[in-house]
Design an enzyme around this catalytic site. Structure first.
Site, PDB file in Angstrom:
ATOM      1  N   ASP A 372       6.553  22.737  34.884  1.00 22.56           N
ATOM      2  CA  ASP A 372       7.495  21.665  35.172  1.00 22.56           C
ATOM      3  C   ASP A 372       8.401  22.116  36.297  1.00 22.56           C
ATOM      4  O   ASP A 372       8.545  23.307  36.533  1.00 22.56           O
ATOM      5  CB  ASP A 372       8.405  21.473  33.944  1.00 22.56           C
ATOM      6  CG  ASP A 372       7.889  20.378  33.070  1.00 22.56           C
ATOM      7  OD1 ASP A 372       6.979  19.674  33.515  1.00 22.56           O
ATOM      8  OD2 ASP A 372       8.413  20.247  31.952  1.00 22.56           O
ATOM      9  N   ASP A 712       8.532  19.841  28.041  1.00 21.00           N
ATOM     10  CA  ASP A 712       9.679  19.651  27.173  1.00 21.00           C
ATOM     11  C   ASP A 712       9.623  18.328  26.420  1.00 21.00           C
ATOM     12  O   ASP A 712      10.058  18.234  25.301  1.00 21.00           O
ATOM     13  CB  ASP A 712      10.992  19.779  27.969  1.00 21.00           C
ATOM     14  CG  ASP A 712      10.944  19.011  29.272  1.00 21.00           C
ATOM     15  OD1 ASP A 712      10.048  18.161  29.415  1.00 21.00           O
ATOM     16  OD2 ASP A 712      11.797  19.264  30.137  1.00 21.00           O
ATOM     17  N   ASP A 716       4.589  15.475  26.284  1.00 20.30           N
ATOM     18  CA  ASP A 716       3.926  16.658  26.824  1.00 20.30           C
ATOM     19  C   ASP A 716       3.111  17.337  25.744  1.00 20.30           C
ATOM     20  O   ASP A 716       2.289  18.186  26.037  1.00 20.30           O
ATOM     21  CB  ASP A 716       4.962  17.674  27.331  1.00 20.30           C
ATOM     22  CG  ASP A 716       5.549  17.262  28.655  1.00 20.30           C
ATOM     23  OD1 ASP A 716       4.903  16.460  29.352  1.00 20.30           O
ATOM     24  OD2 ASP A 716       6.659  17.718  28.978  1.00 20.30           O
TER      25      ASP A 716
END
Lengths: 1019, 301
Positions: A372, A712, A716
């Site tokens: 990310d 997070d 996901d």
């Protein structure tokens, strides 16, 4: 009058189609504080309990409200009738996520007792029992030995089982304790909503001034009643369960509850079966199969041989059992578990909590990290990065600890710009934070204003008091439609003019300006300045930064005297002809440690792929900043721009870097994606939805990579689950993500992953060493039986003694190898190829078994024959002696000197042999643990005493060996005899031989890489 | 073990015709690795044999380096039987034939004609005397003479007159010997303190006394008279020490015959025989060290 409704920390317990209004939602566990009592007013939520039978969002978001009402027999304005609502409640159950079905504890425990090796032990124990039964009924003397051994074996299986179970229990407990740290959904709120949903009707208007935001991203996203996308996950008119409303009010129709919501599905999907085996689990299984297979093979062969030689069936069965006990490395699984949990503990200190012990090693074999951006690579904190005034771009300090350089603040223009930035800002610090450094103080306000507030606090200081001095008269709030904000201020006492300050999108601000402030002078805003502005704006935008323009005007005191009534809605004041002060651009800057960490990954042969929901330009800027796109790498677009040719003509292979956005990704086939990943080493995925993350992960895995994924958000979690190792963020991560992940980063920092990789690689190396150490002694444990059966010497080593080696003396040294430092810079090697670089490869097994193990066997036999010969039994006499030796009724067996021995005397002599053989194995194993410290380097290079644990393990091993030998009572309990001190030294030359031979091996491996020696002897 | 298995299955692993590989290796590769192991194991074997040879060189031919497991000596008897049980029917030859045969076999070593060679044997007298030292173990004297032990010393149990050793009459004999240990000199008890009163009459100079009695209280008196035959009704000291197989090849241990002349018939009796001496020990774990137990049942029905 515009009302602002700010709703924080409130959970939606339903997924609902938004029928009216716009609204901001945010992931439930974000940085926003959870102050418990949300301001969510029940009156604003006219929920309507849904109908859902096997429907999964379907086209609910696409149909009209009328159709929706029909489908759920409800009314958008009135909701369900109470009777209907209770029916639905009865049918669908309460609106809560059912915890995933865990395996019952007793099954978990049973599984620990029924592994491949454990089953063999059970078989051995059963054979012992049978032998005991038969011998007991015959009344044979000494039959209790078998019973004793059977009980010992069962104890061993049960104890190691308990140990494994405890380890598993503890590792699942890590997450259980972790769960308590994060705020949990409060059920009472849901119940309240439940009641409300039946009784309260939707009465709210949608035209209130609202901030609206999205639900899945960490950035708030706005929600609107319009269907914007055919994908229910992308469309803006659905609010999902577990998202938080940041600001705003909305009415909606509930379409799904509890486990039928997306989170429910993801949770059940993620916690369900199909949990992929970790590489280390595959390795260990592979290896246990081989061991078990070989044990049975050996056992069976010698069973047949024994029958052929003419032993009784029962005796042959006992041989089978003994060979199994000798060959199976009983302590190995415990060793592996302990090694892994030691590393897990070490990682926990470095902010990586490992849920699944085996994940420790997986991290080491990782070859791709899909990371990310927000929060992981960056600080997750908007920070002022650049300023443009006086026609110069100034760089601000973006480091986390304000250690960077500041810019020149002497200009008059800067003072004006700073004043606008300080005044034209609604963000405020929360009280009582004076002791905290400015960057980490908590601010109430949106990201840009927070950044500006902190910036002004850092540069001019004491912004709050500064604002006091300029009293606010009226303000027009910043909003998403007209992108500007105006605040009126009163200047200091003598000056009676009003000051208007404004900030907003640079082009909008510039439209309203007629002059520009350069070095404190107001200059007319001509074409030249406009161009300069444009260049600066483009430059800053190109850096991926969010740019704001600032302007002000001192209002004529005659036209607007003191006490003039300003109306924010009517705008009875000038909003054009203002004076442009400058631009301030902000970015979420990368964490300081990240560029180094990315560099480390690169040298370690690990690809870092950025997957973000951000804008491609921002994503690219950050990627370049942290080194994911390295200096000098070009994308296809860059090459096209440089060569001034159309993008289509560029050879795709020339471009090292590639930025793909979600839109492009949607149109790509999986082959195209694979191809893109193959041809561009540096990849950035921007504007991707979390679902696309899964696609990217799958593509990487198709290419044979071991993929680590950070995430997070709730959605996901499938990607986290799919990945070989899912890494959830400890701070920003949602519960679902944490549940699906194998590892949790407590500090959300990418650099911690790299530490994890290092530890993972180290433990793989060290496990190899541990296993090699553990396997070696199986040969000197096995050969006594083989010689005993074939040559009929008195038994040199008993089963119980073997168990003592396996489970007592050798455990600590093998675990201590986990503390061994890396031999070389493991972060300079390529990640291991899971198909080629096995944990236990042929070379390791062959070297351990047939070379070191063989030397150890010879050491054992030398000591055995020494002990026998010195007591009167010459080696040649021993051969073929077995039947007489073991004859219970023969009380006067003659030795080589003509002395006559009773049976019990011979038995004690046999125990002496066991002990002597045990001591030989111990001595050789000390040498073995020393050589296992390294696989390639010389032990002298590695340092003998650097691994303190290993040194103490050797001392411990010796002490335990002495205790077993010399503790009174041992002969009759565990068959250990107090042996002569000399016999401890008989195997020493063999120990030295092992050490010297291995040093020669390592020397050859180092000197002649790639040679036959290297190929055959390097493991 | 090899990854080849997964790729091409077992057959291909065993013989891969494309690469000419047998079990994952080519002929040359096999040759090399087998050659390596040949050298490796030859070296190890050489080392092992060398070490054992060195070990044997350090050993004395005449006396074991350590004797801590074999001493104190065991007390063994003939005939011996499974579960140390001596049960027979005096009317049935078959039931005691194995016993008498074992005794005849055992005593054949003591046949007179085997002890004629004056070079090897000498008379040591029929009365117990002092130890008969024949020089130091390591001295150059060479093979030592052995004391004769005539079977006739065992009287009715010698098997000369009664080939059935009294079994036929229900008066069974047992031949008992003290296990021999190189250089071991049994010392007679110095005082009577450690000896049960009933056995004290057996203590004489220069003899290791042996005494048999009932093991269980309830068998008291049922065993009847026990007769002892042999020099001094025990183990006379002139037969010690023993100079090992090499130096003392003809060595004959002194024997004691025990005859139960008035045993209670048709009852299982537990008898314990024990020798007494300074350096004679007993052990809980070793039932044959300095003593033995016997279950005796004579049936006359």
């Amino acid at each position: 009058m515009i009302k602002n409704v700010v709703l924080q920390t409130t959970h939606f317990f339903y997924e609902k189609k938004i029928t009216k209004s716009i609204f901001y939602l945010q992931d439930s566990y974000n940085m926003f504080e959870m102050d418990g009592e949300g301001k969510w007013n029940a009156a604003y939520i006219p929920f309507i309990v849904p109908f859902t039978i096997g429907q999964f969002l379907q086209d609910d978001h696409e149909i009209t409200i009328e159709e929706l009402e029909m489908r759920y027999t409800t009314s958008v304005t009135k909701g369900l009738t109470s009777r209907m609502a209770s029916e639905v409640l009865e049918r669908d159950g309460p609106n809560e996520l059912l915890p995933p079905k865990g395996t019952p504890e007793y099954i978990k425990f049973a599984r620990q007792l029924a592994g491949g090796l454990q089953c063999l032990m059970w078989v051995a124990a059963v054979i012992c029992f049978i032998a005991f039964g038969i011998e007991f009924s015959r009344g044979t003397l000494g039959c209790f030995d078998d019973l004793y051994l059977a009980i010992t074996l069962i104890t061993v299986v049960v104890v190691t089982g308990c140990f494994g179970y405890y380890q598993e229990f503890k590792s699942t407990n890590i997450i259980a304790s972790f769960k308590n740290l994060v705020p949990q959904v409060k059920i009472w709120k849901y119940r309240k909503c439940m009641v409300i949903s039946v009784c309260i009707l939707g009465q709210l208007e949608a035209n209130l001034g609202l901030y609206l935001g999205g639900c899945w991203e960490s950035e708030p996203q706005s929600k609107t009643p319009e269907c914007t996308h055919e994908n229910p996950l992308e469309t803006k008119n659905i609010a999902f369960f577990s998202t938080t409303c940041l600001e705003g009010v909305a009415t909606g129709t509930v379409i799904n509850t509890g486990d039928r919501t997306i989170i429910g599905r993801i949770a059940s999907l993620a916690s369900g079966v199909g949990n992929e085996k970790t590489p280390i689990a595959i390795e260990i299984e592979h290896f246990v199969d081989i061991i078990a297979g070989l044990a049975i093979f050996f056992g069976f062969t010698f069973f047949v041989v024994a029958m052929f030689i003419g032993y009784a069936f029962l005796e042959a069965m006992i041989f089978f059992m003994a060979i199994v006990v000798a060959y199976v490395p009983e302590g190995l699984l415990a060793t592996v578990t302990v090694c892994l949990s030691l590393t897990a503990k070490r990682l926990a200190r470095k902010n990586c909590v490992v849920k699944n012990l085996e994940a420790v090693e997986t991290l080491g074999s990782t070859s791709v990290i899909c990371s990310d951006k927000t929060g992981t690579l960056t600080q997750n904190r908007m920070t002022v990065a650049h300023l443009w005034f006086d026609n110069v771009i100034h760089a601000a300090d973006t480091t986390e600890d304000q250690s960077g350089q500041s810019f020149d603040q002497s200009s008059e223009t800067w003072r004006s710009l700073a004043r606008v930035a300080a005044l034209c800002n609604r963000a405020i610090f929360k009280p009582n934070q004076e002791s905290l450094p400015i960057p980490s103080r908590i601010v109430v306000g949106d990201a840009s204003e927070t950044a500006l507030l902190k910036f002004t606090e850092l540069t001019i200081g004491n912004t709050m008091e500064y604002r006091e001095r300029f009293k606010k008269v009226v303000e027009v709030p910043f909003n998403s439609t007209n992108k500007f904000q105006v605040i009126h201020e009163l200047e200091d006492p003598l000056d009676l003019r009003y000051l208007l300050v404004m900030k907003g999108a640079p082009e909008r601000i510039l439209e309203r300006c007629s002059t520009i402030l350069i070095k404190g002078q107001e200059l007319p805003l001509d074409e030249q300045w406009r161009e300069a502005f444009q260049t600066a704006y483009m430059d800053l935008g190109g850096l991926g930064e969010r740019v704001l323009g600032f302007c002000h005007i001192y209002m004529n005191e005659k036209e607007f005297p003191r006490g003039y009534k300003f109306e924010s809605e009517e705008m009875n004041f000038p909003t054009s002809g203002l004076c442009f002060a400058g631009l301030i651009s902000m970015i979420d800057p990368p964490r300081a440690t990240v560029p180094d960490a990315v560099m480390k990954c690169r040298t370690a042969g690990i690809r870092v792929v950025m997957v973000t929901g951000d804008h491609p330009i921002t994503a690219r800027a950050i990627a370049a900043n942290v080194g994911i796109i390295s200096e000098g790498s070009e994308t296809i677009e860059d090459i096209a721009a440089r060569k001034r040719i159309p993008v289509e003509q560029v050879n795709k292979r020339d471009a090292r870097a590639c930025v793909i956005n979600g839109g492009q990704l949607k149109d790509m086939s999986s082959e195209e994606l694979d191809e893109a990943l193959r041809s561009h080493p540096e990849m950035v995925f921007a504007r991707t939805s979390p679902q696309q993350k899964l696609i990217i992960v799958e593509s990487c895995q198709r290419l044979g990579s071991i993929v680590a994924v950070t995430g997070d958000g709730v959605n996901d979690s499938p990607a986290l689950k799919k990945a070989d190792i899912g890494i959830a963020m400890g701070i920003a991560g949602s519960d679902a993500a944490k549940n699906a992940a194998d590892m949790i980063l407590l500090d959300d920092n990418f650099a911690s992953i790299v530490t994890g990789v290092e530890q993972g690689r180290l433990i793989f190396d060290n496990l190899k060493k541990s296993i090699a150490y553990t396997l070696t002694k199986n040969i000197p444990e096995l050969t006594p039986y083989l010689i005993y059966i074939t040559v009929s010497v008195p038994l040199p080593l008993g089963c119980i003694t073997i168990l003592f080696i396996e489970l007592a003396t050798d455990i600590f040294p093998s675990v201590s190898l986990a503390y061994e430092k890396a031999e070389s810079d493991i972060m300079h090697l390529k990640p291991r190829n899971p198909r080629k670089d096995r944990l236990v490869n042929e070379a390791l097994a062959v070297y351990s078994y047939f070379q070191i193990g063989a030397i150890q066997s010879f050491a054992g036999f030398t000591d055995y024959f020494t002990a026998m010969a010195q007591e009167g039994w010459y080696p040649l006499l021993c051969v073929g002696l077995r039947s007489q030796w073991e004859n219970v009724h023969l009380q006067d067996l003659q030795d080589s000197y003509g002395q006559e021995w009773t049976y019990a005397q011979r038995l004690y002599q046999e125990y002496t042999c066991y002990t002597v053989f045990f001591v030989s194995i111990e001595i050789c194993q000390i040498s073995d643990v020393l050589i296992r410290k390294t696989r390639r380097l010389s032990v002298f290079q590695q340092g003998f005493f650097r691994n303190k644990v290993l040194v103490s393990a050797i001392v411990f091993q010796l002490l335990l060996g002495n205790l077993l030998c010399y503790c009174p009572g041992m002969p009759n309990i565990f068959n250990f005899m107090p042996i002569r001190v000399q016999w401890w030294f008989v195997p020493v030359p063999y120990g030295i031989l092992i050490f010297v031979y291995d040093e020669i091996r390592k020397l050859g491996v180092r000197r002649y890489p790639g040679s036959w020696w290297d190929q055959e002897l390097y493991y | 073990m090899s990854s080849n298995k997964e790729d091409g299955g077992w057959k291909k692993f065993v013989w891969n015709s494309e690469k000419g590989e047998f079990c994952g290796r080519t002929g040359g590769s096999w040759f090399k690795i087998l050659g390596f192991y040949l050298i490796f194991y030859s070296f190890l074997a050489g080392l092992f044999v060398g070490t054992i040879q060195c070990l044997l060189l350090t050993l004395s031919d005449y006396k074991p380096t350590w004797q801590d497991r074999v001493a104190p000596p065991g007390l063994s008897h003939t005939p011996r039987s499974d579960k140390s049980e001596l049960a027979f029917n005096l009317n049935d030859l078959e039931t005691y034939l194995p016993y008498t045969k074992a005794m005849r076999d055992f005593l054949s070593m003591y046949d007179e004609d085997k002890q004629r060679d004056q070079m090897k044997y000498e008379d040591c007298g029929d009365e117990p005397t002092e130890y008969k030292y024949r020089g130091d173990l390591n001295s150059d004297v060479g093979v030592r003479k052995a004391c004769r032990f005539q079977r006739s010393l065992l009287g009715p149990c010698s098997g000369i007159e009664d080939r059935e050793f009294g079994f036929k009459e229900g008066k069974p004999c047992l031949i008992v010997k003290l296990n021999r240990i190189v250089n071991f000199v049994p010392r007679p008890p110095s005082s009577n303190d450690s000896i049960p009163e009933a056995a004290q009459y057996k203590v004489r100079p220069n003899v290791i006394p042996i005494f048999c009695t009932n093991r269980r209280e309830e068998d008291a008196g049922k065993i009847g008279e026990v007769k002892y035959y042999g020099i001094g009704e025990g183990f006379p000291l002139q037969y010690y020490p023993y100079y090992s197989k090499v130096l003392h090849p003809q060595y004959l241990q002194p024997l004691v015959a025990i005859q139960f002349v008035n045993v209670t018939m048709n009852t299982e009796l537990r008898i314990e025989c024990k020798v007494f001496g300074e350096n004679i020990g007993y052990s809980e774990k070793d039932k044959f060290q300095g003593r033995f137990e016997l279950k005796l049942q004579v049936t006359n029905l």
